[in-house]
Design a protein around this motif. Sequence first.
Motif, mmCIF file in Angstrom:
data_model
loop_
_atom_site.group_PDB
_atom_site.id
_atom_site.type_symbol
_atom_site.label_atom_id
_atom_site.label_comp_id
_atom_site.label_asym_id
_atom_site.label_seq_id
_atom_site.Cartn_x
_atom_site.Cartn_y
_atom_site.Cartn_z
ATOM 1 N N PRO A 173 1.174 -1.331 -0.179
ATOM 2 C CA PRO A 173 0.176 0.068 0.076
ATOM 3 C C PRO A 173 0.844 1.301 0.112
ATOM 4 O O PRO A 173 2.171 1.060 0.477
ATOM 5 C CB PRO A 173 -0.748 -0.150 1.357
ATOM 6 N N HIS A 228 -4.557 1.629 9.721
ATOM 7 C CA HIS A 228 -4.738 1.631 8.236
ATOM 8 C C HIS A 228 -6.092 0.693 7.750
ATOM 9 O O HIS A 228 -5.453 -0.418 7.274
ATOM 10 C CB HIS A 228 -3.456 1.483 7.577
ATOM 11 N N GLY A 230 -7.424 0.358 5.232
ATOM 12 C CA GLY A 230 -7.162 -0.294 4.068
ATOM 13 C C GLY A 230 -6.793 -1.336 3.775
ATOM 14 O O GLY A 230 -7.054 -2.073 2.732
ATOM 15 N N HIS A 275 -4.559 0.850 -7.478
ATOM 16 C CA HIS A 275 -4.289 1.617 -6.287
ATOM 17 C C HIS A 275 -2.986 1.368 -5.585
ATOM 18 O O HIS A 275 -2.657 2.068 -4.592
ATOM 19 C CB HIS A 275 -5.663 1.540 -5.364
ATOM 20 N N HIS A 276 -2.386 0.168 -5.862
ATOM 21 C CA HIS A 276 -1.264 -0.380 -5.023
ATOM 22 C C HIS A 276 -0.142 -0.943 -6.039
ATOM 23 O O HIS A 276 -0.700 -1.149 -7.033
ATOM 24 C CB HIS A 276 -1.635 -1.397 -4.102
#
Length: 289
Positions: A173, A228, A230, A275-276
């Motif tokens: 991430p 986090h 996420g 996204h990562h």
Amino acid sequence: MTTITQPAYAKLNLTLDILGQRPDGYHELRSVMQLTSLSDEVELDVGTGEDWKLECDAPGIPTDGANLAWKAAGLFYQTLGKDPQGISIRLQKRIPSQAGLGGGSADAAAVLLALNRHEGQPLSQRQLLKLAAKLGSDVPFCLTGGTQLAAGRGEVLSPLPDMPDCFFLVVKPEFSVSTPELYAALDQEAEVFHPQTEAMERALRQGELLQVAGYLGNSFEPLVARKHPGLLAIRAMMEDCGALGVAMTGSGSALFGIFDAFDMAAMASMKLMEHHQTFLCRNLKAEEL
Ligand code: C5P
């Protein structure tokens, strides 16, 4: 001048159990560690006749004596009592840093292996391991590879059977975590999560990938996931795509999923790479190092 190259392989913690603080400021741990095929490339010129130099293709990595690869070369020649007459190190980074994948440790171990080979193996494996432990807690494992049980502060290694073949999807991430800060935060926790290391060892002895995947666990993960959230979404996405198990590696922030089929791992990678940073790799056996 001679040029030598050596791959530097990333590690994963299949389990990471933090048992408590030690008088020397480190923490006592127990961890089942696994080497992977995700690698940096380390290239060394020995005997350049010039000042020592380090170049790296990734930003934010120290390019002086603060770099663990430079320190490893310094410690190696200091131990030999020999002047290499100038060293130039080039690091081609593929292992993301601040991920819990031991990228810096891997580079340092690669330097030790390459220089010892170059000099005609003057140091035994035991002597190399001693140097490695001085450089960092994960460096001895990076020298040894395969699947190992790590104890002490990470440097006391016992070999385990190679894990069954599989594919790893490593997902890094955006955020990063400071390792010393995370250890300090764990010390403040009322309750610490402890993975089942012995069950993991049994699963490895039985050679059952599904069981190995079922016993993944990391004392740091609940702490990092709380800060986090996420991470939970990444975990869920990998599980939806067929991961047999998911865990954070080291002090994070990377998560890895275990897959028995490449196409499922690749599918999960496609979904998460928007996204990562994602990395597909496989388990590396001790004899492949
Ligand atoms: O050994 P290494 O330099 O990789 O460790 C980095 C930091 O992680 C240490 O300075 C320490 O704060 C923490 N650490 C620890 N216990 C360990 C390994 C690392 O507290 N077993």
